[in-house]
Design a protein around this motif. Structure first.
Motif, PDB file in Angstrom:
ATOM      1  N   TYR A 367       9.378   3.925   5.578  1.00  0.00           N
ATOM      2  CA  TYR A 367       8.427   3.746   6.164  1.00  0.00           C
ATOM      3  C   TYR A 367       8.431   2.762   7.538  1.00  0.00           C
ATOM      4  CZ  TYR A 367       4.607   6.883   4.302  1.00  0.00           C
ATOM      5  OH  TYR A 367       4.188   7.662   3.924  1.00  0.00           O
ATOM      6  N   GLU A 391       5.822  12.051   4.141  1.00  0.00           N
ATOM      7  CA  GLU A 391       4.573  12.689   3.079  1.00  0.00           C
ATOM      8  C   GLU A 391       5.041  12.602   1.588  1.00  0.00           C
ATOM      9  OE1 GLU A 391       4.366  16.448   5.045  1.00  0.00           O
ATOM     10  OE2 GLU A 391       2.996  15.708   6.432  1.00  0.00           O
ATOM     11  N   ALA A 394       4.844   8.872  -0.043  1.00  0.00           N
ATOM     12  CA  ALA A 394       3.803   8.248   0.632  1.00  0.00           C
ATOM     13  C   ALA A 394       3.069   7.552  -0.487  1.00  0.00           C
ATOM     14  CB  ALA A 394       2.519   9.047   1.101  1.00  0.00           C
ATOM     15  N   VAL A 402       1.768   0.841   4.272  1.00  0.00           N
ATOM     16  CA  VAL A 402       1.039   1.737   4.823  1.00  0.00           C
ATOM     17  C   VAL A 402       0.101   1.546   5.900  1.00  0.00           C
ATOM     18  CG1 VAL A 402      -0.490   3.408   4.396  1.00  0.00           C
ATOM     19  CG2 VAL A 402       1.259   3.052   2.816  1.00  0.00           C
ATOM     20  N   LEU A 451      -1.104   8.538   7.320  1.00  0.00           N
ATOM     21  CA  LEU A 451      -1.733   7.436   6.676  1.00  0.00           C
ATOM     22  C   LEU A 451      -3.073   6.996   6.328  1.00  0.00           C
ATOM     23  CD1 LEU A 451       0.616   5.523   9.348  1.00  0.00           C
ATOM     24  CD2 LEU A 451       1.138   5.894   6.892  1.00  0.00           C
ATOM     25  N   GLU A 454      -3.765   8.761   2.914  1.00  0.00           N
ATOM     26  CA  GLU A 454      -3.139   7.967   1.915  1.00  0.00           C
ATOM     27  C   GLU A 454      -4.048   6.687   1.718  1.00  0.00           C
ATOM     28  OE1 GLU A 454      -1.097   6.798  -1.358  1.00  0.00           O
ATOM     29  OE2 GLU A 454      -1.057   8.750  -0.209  1.00  0.00           O
TER      30      GLU A 454
END
Length: 734
Positions: A367, A391, A394, A402, A451, A454
């Motif tokens: 990330y 994805e 995540a 995140v 994002l 999530e």
């Protein structure tokens, strides 16, 4: 400390924890004592609190009223001491000009008065003439300059009592549980925090850990610095250490030596007892034996590892060969290829797919590398591969990462050449033009949607049930790092904005030197809409249409204060940037104490230069530079003003820092921070949709809610949870 020792019978230990609970939670642990008629003492306690801008909640007042008067008086004494320190009222704030803000002289008039006074005295005139023989007269060395010419008591006699106003700050103290429960809850919150704590937070965690490390523990301690603090105490208790990387052991060694567990500053390792050396080496051996690839982490801190090896003597313990490998890597005798070097090699070869495949084994690193991967990808298929991998992993990325990536990409400029702002973990900041390649808009949109989804998936665990939100908190930035906020009262994370309500703005600095003569200068830089300098207030410009400076103090063995008083209606331009310049002497991390804050008053309010009831914020100054930029005041529509938190430090000069010398740098930095879009409470609550109700400031629901606001309101239904600036870190999903 012996394992199993109870500290609750030790009044000294109890008293050391109560201030931590009050400062971090604004709750007073329920005092224990005999029942009695403490109503009169409780009301007097409440009145004393109101004089410094605090007040007892109804529940706390009722509880105290049912205790014996002596218990109430004892509780009042140490609670008042704590809250006075929180607001900065634990010191005497004198001013160089005794009538400040009235009768502050024009700058030229002031200097000419000092010169005339100097030449009117035979001894001073002779010394001045000797200095003038060289062609220069140092105005800062004139007799009487930079030193208080009156006592604090004499200054108070020149000021009327403060006129109470509806806008004065009132911070409510609530009734807590017993001290055991409150201390345990605070320990679990700090130890288990998902965001790094600041310097003061780590110090408070260490105090709590001494008493709670052998009790209930958080499910996880995700922040490595927190883990090092807890491990230090667990080692003393003989409990198992919490280790899963070799760096955990290095941080623990720093903690044992009284050094920097963040590894930002070098630590001089202490001579460690044999028992401790065995524990550290055994821990290292177990970590490496379980996963030899973790030896690669040694490369990031080779020099500290070498110095630690000189203290641990790993050659004396052949039964732990994997621990010896750690120091062999540090000395270059053994090779341990780092994860990052393998990624770099693949990217250098243009193998984006290979780099992504490798990075999927470390979701957090994937990330953090998304911007580079998306820039490096040469085709749409490669970008799809990157996003598909994001994805897939995540749910294995921490909430803080995140959100940090989401904030990064919402500031990702579509064009090149704009200004980027960098801030390190210590608050030091700098700007540079952004010459990175762009990331295609479609890729950014797809990533941001991922994002957001999530984050929304995790929010019910953070904000359960109906959520009631005070609109005043919507523009408070999410605390993605404790390093992005100072410590103190009313302090908000970097990037947070809040409305300024008042006609007179007065900010202040107080410092007390440790040994060397230390001169801090409070200044205010005025900027126009394009962030260009319009003027300033400091010791070289004591008065202007906007306001007055209280005068320069150049030595602070017993503490010194400086103030700037501004009439917001008269301010030119769009921005007011308070700053604290170190002209000479000790740095912010070297002085005995230093803090900044601001007050707001109505036009008719008088009072002393410092009035605790009018203080809106007080923030500790603890940073690495020689110029501090705590915040900026910004003009809104019409006569509205807002404050935005900066928490920044410039390197500055070794001595002689002045507002005029840094005006261009400050202008560029303020522009970059003000224009940056931070993730705020508004962003998170927006993901919750119809589960959120905005609070009207009056009515409260009949059932339990999660309340998010700047202050906990009285009368929240039983079972409710309140999230305020004191525990705002709880908003960051795990």
């Amino acid at each position: 400390m012996r394992r199993g020792r109870s500290f609750w019978d030790d009044s000294g230990m109890v008293r050391s924890l109560e201030p931590l609970v009050v400062r971090h939670t604004l709750r007073v642990p329920a005092p224990k004592g005999p029942a009695g008629d403490g109503g009169v003492a409780a009301r007097r306690f409440d009145a004393a609190l109101m004089s410094v801008g605090f007040k007892l909640s109804a529940d706390l007042l009722e509880h105290l009223s049912g205790l014996a008067a002596g218990t109430v008086i004892d509780t009042a004494a140490h609670t008042l001491r704590t809250v006075r320190g929180m607001v900065g009222d634990h010191v005497q704030h004198n001013a160089y000009f005794i009538d400040f803000p009235d009768n502050v002289p024009d700058t030229f008039e002031f200097w000419m008065g000092l010169v005339a006074k100097t030449f009117a005295d035979d001894v001073h005139r002779t010394r001045a003439e000797t200095r003038l023989s060289s062609g220069v007269l140092n105005l800062l060395a004139l007799p009487g300059y930079g030193e208080y010419q009156h006592t604090y008591t004499e200054m108070l006699a020149h000021h009327d009592e403060l006129i109470a106003a509806a806008g004065d700050r009132v911070t409510v103290l609530h009734l807590g549980g017993d001290l055991d429960a409150e201390a345990t809850a605070l320990y679990l919150a700090l130890a288990g925090s998902g965001t790094p704590l600041g310097e003061d937070g780590l110090r408070d965690l260490a105090v709590l850990a001494e008493h709670r490390a052998d009790g209930p523990q958080p499910d996880t301690i995700p922040v490595r610095e927190n883990r090092a603090v807890v491990n230090r105490v667990r080692l003393d208790l003989g409990a198992d250490l919490l280790l899963d990387t070799v760096t955990d052991v290095l941080r623990l060694a720093c903690a044992l030596s009284g050094g920097d567990v963040t590894l930002q500053e070098p630590t001089r390792f202490a001579n460690l007892p044999r028992r401790v050396r065995r524990a550290l080496l055994a821990g290292l051996d177990a970590v490496v034996a379980a996963d030899p690839a973790k030896l690669a982490d040694v490369n990031a801190h080779r020099e500290p590892w070498k110095r630690l090896g000189e203290r641990l003597h790993p050659h004396e313990y052949p039964r732990w060969p994997h621990a010896a490998d750690v120091f062999a890597v540090a000395r270059g005798e053994k090779t341990a290829r780092t994860f990052d070097s393998r990624v770099e090699e693949l990217l250098a070869e243009g193998d984006v797919a290979g780099a992504v495949t490798l990075l999927e084994n470390a979701p957090g690193r994937l990330y953090r590398a998304l911007d580079r991967l998306l820039r490096t990808a040469s085709t749409r298929d490669e970008r799809d591969l990157v996003l598909t991998a994001a994805e897939r992993v995540a749910d294995r990325v921490s909430g803080r990462v995140v959100l940090s990536v989401r904030e990064h990409f919402q500031n990702r400029a579509a064009e090149t050449g704009v200004t980027r702002v960098f801030t390190n973990r210590l608050g030091r900041a700098w700007t540079t033009p952004d010459h990175r390649l762009t990331v295609p808009y479609a890729a950014v949109e797809r990533l941001n949607a991922l994002l957001d989804a999530e984050t929304a998936r995790r929010l019910p665990g953070v904000l359960p049930g109906p959520v009631l939100v005070d609109p005043a908190v919507l523009d408070v930035a999410l605390p993605l790092s404790g390093k992005a906020a100072g410590t103190g009262l009313g302090v908000l994370p970097r990037g947070s904005a809040a409305e300024v309500e008042g006609e007179l703005l007065r900010f202040f600095v107080h410092w007390r030197q440790t040994g060397a003569r230390t001169d801090y200068d409070l200044s205010a830089l005025l900027l126009d809409e394009d962030y260009g300098a319009l003027g300033w207030l400091d010791y070289t410009a004591l008065t202007s249409a906007e306001g007055e400076h209280s005068g320069d103090i150049t030595d602070a063995p017993d503490g010194a204060s400086e103030f700037i008083n501004l009439r917001l209606g008269a301010v030119r331009g769009a921005f007011v940037v308070p700053q604290v310049n170190i002209f000479a002497g000790e740095g912010f991390e070297e002085v005995a104490e230093s803090f900044f804050g601001y007050m707001l008053r109505d036009a008719e309010q008088k009072g002393r230069p410092f009035e605790p009831r009018t203080v809106r914020t007080k923030s500790e100054l603890r940073g690495p530079g020689r110029v501090a930029l705590p915040l900026v005041f910004m003009r809104g529509d019409g006569d509205d003003w807002y404050v935005k938190w900066l928490h920044l430090y410039l390197r500055g000069l070794p001595w002689g820092n002045q507002v005029s010398g840094h005006r261009l740098t400050v202008g560029r930095l303020v522009r970059a921070v003000v224009r940056r879009r931070h993730l705020t409470v508004r962003y998170l609550t927006g993901l919750l949709g119809d589960r959120v109700t905005l609070w009207d400031g009056r009515s409260l629901p009949g059932g339990p809610v999660t309340f998010v606001g700047l202050e906990r309101p009285g009368g929240l239904p039983d079972g409710s949870r309140a999230i305020t600036p004191e525990n705002l870190r709880d908003l960051v999903p795990a």
